[in-house]
Design an enzyme around this catalytic site. Sequence first.
Site, PDB file in Angstrom:
ATOM      1  N   SER A   1       0.806  -1.327   0.095  1.00  0.00           N
ATOM      2  CA  SER A   1       0.127  -0.061  -0.156  1.00  0.00           C
ATOM      3  C   SER A   1       0.811   1.328  -0.064  1.00  0.00           C
ATOM      4  O   SER A   1       1.530   1.506   0.830  1.00  0.00           O
ATOM      5  CB  SER A   1      -0.906  -0.103   1.323  1.00  0.00           C
ATOM      6  OG  SER A   1      -1.644   1.093   1.472  1.00  0.00           O
TER       7      SER A   1
ATOM      8  N   HIS B   1      -1.397  -1.079  -4.017  1.00  0.00           N
ATOM      9  CA  HIS B   1      -2.632  -0.820  -3.372  1.00  0.00           C
ATOM     10  C   HIS B   1      -2.712   0.896  -3.280  1.00  0.00           C
ATOM     11  O   HIS B   1      -1.673   1.400  -2.872  1.00  0.00           O
ATOM     12  CB  HIS B   1      -2.962  -1.455  -1.999  1.00  0.00           C
ATOM     13  CG  HIS B   1      -4.204  -1.097  -1.478  1.00  0.00           C
ATOM     14  ND1 HIS B   1      -5.211  -1.792  -1.735  1.00  0.00           N
ATOM     15  CD2 HIS B   1      -4.545  -0.435  -0.347  1.00  0.00           C
ATOM     16  CE1 HIS B   1      -6.285  -1.399  -0.772  1.00  0.00           C
ATOM     17  NE2 HIS B   1      -5.697  -0.575  -0.147  1.00  0.00           N
TER      18      HIS B   1
ATOM     19  N   ASP C   1      -4.691   3.998  -1.851  1.00  0.00           N
ATOM     20  CA  ASP C   1      -5.891   4.303  -0.770  1.00  0.00           C
ATOM     21  C   ASP C   1      -6.310   5.767  -1.486  1.00  0.00           C
ATOM     22  O   ASP C   1      -5.390   7.039  -1.479  1.00  0.00           O
ATOM     23  CB  ASP C   1      -5.371   4.389   0.202  1.00  0.00           C
ATOM     24  CG  ASP C   1      -5.367   3.046   0.895  1.00  0.00           C
ATOM     25  OD1 ASP C   1      -6.146   2.279   0.829  1.00  0.00           O
ATOM     26  OD2 ASP C   1      -4.201   2.814   1.218  1.00  0.00           O
TER      27      ASP C   1
ATOM     28  N   MET D   1      -8.730   8.606  -0.442  1.00  0.00           N
ATOM     29  CA  MET D   1      -9.693   9.263   0.704  1.00  0.00           C
ATOM     30  C   MET D   1      -9.849  10.657   0.638  1.00  0.00           C
ATOM     31  O   MET D   1      -9.205  11.347   0.209  1.00  0.00           O
ATOM     32  CB  MET D   1      -8.605   9.309   1.974  1.00  0.00           C
ATOM     33  CG  MET D   1      -7.819   7.795   2.361  1.00  0.00           C
ATOM     34  SD  MET D   1      -7.335   7.564   3.969  1.00  0.00           S
ATOM     35  CE  MET D   1      -6.209   5.956   3.841  1.00  0.00           C
TER      36      MET D   1
ATOM     37  N   HIS E   1      -8.476   1.608  -3.826  1.00  0.00           N
ATOM     38  CA  HIS E   1      -9.248   1.331  -2.591  1.00  0.00           C
ATOM     39  C   HIS E   1      -9.831   2.925  -2.385  1.00  0.00           C
ATOM     40  O   HIS E   1      -9.193   3.700  -1.732  1.00  0.00           O
ATOM     41  CB  HIS E   1      -8.482   1.012  -1.313  1.00  0.00           C
ATOM     42  CG  HIS E   1      -9.312   0.816  -0.047  1.00  0.00           C
ATOM     43  ND1 HIS E   1      -8.559   0.363   1.065  1.00  0.00           N
ATOM     44  CD2 HIS E   1     -10.607   0.909  -0.072  1.00  0.00           C
ATOM     45  CE1 HIS E   1      -9.379   0.607   2.180  1.00  0.00           C
ATOM     46  NE2 HIS E   1     -11.084   0.755   1.486  1.00  0.00           N
TER      47      HIS E   1
ATOM     48  N   MET F   1     -12.046   5.366  -0.226  1.00  0.00           N
ATOM     49  CA  MET F   1     -12.645   5.381   0.849  1.00  0.00           C
ATOM     50  C   MET F   1     -13.305   6.931   0.699  1.00  0.00           C
ATOM     51  O   MET F   1     -12.517   7.868   1.284  1.00  0.00           O
ATOM     52  CB  MET F   1     -11.613   5.465   1.966  1.00  0.00           C
ATOM     53  CG  MET F   1     -11.203   4.289   2.362  1.00  0.00           C
ATOM     54  SD  MET F   1      -9.619   4.012   3.393  1.00  0.00           S
ATOM     55  CE  MET F   1      -8.519   3.838   1.923  1.00  0.00           C
TER      56      MET F   1
ATOM     57  N   MET G   1     -11.625  -5.006   5.856  1.00  0.00           N
ATOM     58  CA  MET G   1     -10.657  -3.954   6.669  1.00  0.00           C
ATOM     59  C   MET G   1     -10.429  -4.719   8.057  1.00  0.00           C
ATOM     60  O   MET G   1     -11.219  -5.021   8.760  1.00  0.00           O
ATOM     61  CB  MET G   1     -11.455  -2.693   6.717  1.00  0.00           C
ATOM     62  CG  MET G   1     -11.795  -1.815   5.661  1.00  0.00           C
ATOM     63  SD  MET G   1      -9.962  -1.169   4.770  1.00  0.00           S
ATOM     64  CE  MET G   1      -8.967  -0.461   6.164  1.00  0.00           C
TER      65      MET G   1
ATOM     66  N   GLY H   1      -2.593   4.366   7.818  1.00  0.00           N
ATOM     67  CA  GLY H   1      -1.853   3.360   7.693  1.00  0.00           C
ATOM     68  C   GLY H   1      -0.994   3.195   9.199  1.00  0.00           C
ATOM     69  O   GLY H   1      -1.414   4.207  10.120  1.00  0.00           O
TER      70      GLY H   1
ATOM     71  N   ASP I   1      -6.614  -5.872   4.636  1.00  0.00           N
ATOM     72  CA  ASP I   1      -6.150  -4.579   4.495  1.00  0.00           C
ATOM     73  C   ASP I   1      -5.985  -3.785   6.200  1.00  0.00           C
ATOM     74  O   ASP I   1      -7.093  -3.726   6.555  1.00  0.00           O
ATOM     75  CB  ASP I   1      -6.894  -3.701   3.699  1.00  0.00           C
ATOM     76  CG  ASP I   1      -6.218  -2.223   3.418  1.00  0.00           C
ATOM     77  OD1 ASP I   1      -5.155  -2.046   3.797  1.00  0.00           O
ATOM     78  OD2 ASP I   1      -7.043  -1.491   2.676  1.00  0.00           O
ATOM     79  N   GLY I   2      -4.806  -3.778   6.516  1.00  0.00           N
ATOM     80  CA  GLY I   2      -4.765  -3.092   7.717  1.00  0.00           C
ATOM     81  C   GLY I   2      -3.924  -3.791   8.760  1.00  0.00           C
ATOM     82  O   GLY I   2      -4.286  -4.992   9.125  1.00  0.00           O
TER      83      GLY I   2
END
Length: 217
Positions: free
Chosen positions: A9, A34, A36, A38, A67, A69, A139, A146, A177-178
């Site tokens: 990520s 990956h 992200d 947001m 991804h 968000m 998740m 992160g 993820d996470g």
Amino acid sequence: MKEITIVPSILSANFLTLQQTLSKIEQTQVKWIHIDIMDGHFVPNLTFGPIIVKFLRYITNLFFDVHLMVTNPEQYWYELKQVGANVITFHNETNTNKKQLIDNIKSTTNIKVGLAISPETNIKQIIDLLPYLDIVLIMTVQPGFGGQVFLTSMISKIEQLRYIINKNKYQCLIEVDGGINKDTAILCINAGANILVSGNYIFSATNITDAIKSLVI
Ligand code: DX5
Ligand code: ZN
């Protein structure tokens, strides 16, 4: 051994040296990254939008696992596809019409669709959508940042989803993820995950190649 996809990520990478980092990643077994996105509304953090994805696409052929968000995924997915996204994953916790959005994404070619669920969302809430999905992203931390600690209570959710997918012979893959590191990766693999996203563990390592390798052993 079953095939596991490791997905760094880039949220935890140094953006000023991303080109060198991506070349390093390309020399490992990794085929996906990956990304992200947001919006500071769906989650209390902001990253970037399609323009950065477009420039990333100029410098790498890695598969882009995007991804979202964001509160309005229906507003962004098409542009993201146009600039190079290979997977579009949006959240079940948004107010969008999920089946409609899945159908819209799947009506275009060369793209996979994923549905992400935050820790408080139960598998039962997405059960009707499973036949239409390529990926369910579980998740394993609260979305937004992160470097958080893996929620071990999510293991039973992975197991539950694996059971339903196998029982019904659905095609859908399970992504986590996470908080993924070498200890939590094995728990997720044993519970039935296929795709492991990892940010902080990989990018805070002195040697990212060794960190990546340690996730599949
Ligand atoms: C968190 C993001 C993750 C994040 C994972 O909301 O969706 O993709 O980058 O990072 P780590 O592995 O550091 O928890
Ligand atoms: Zn993510």
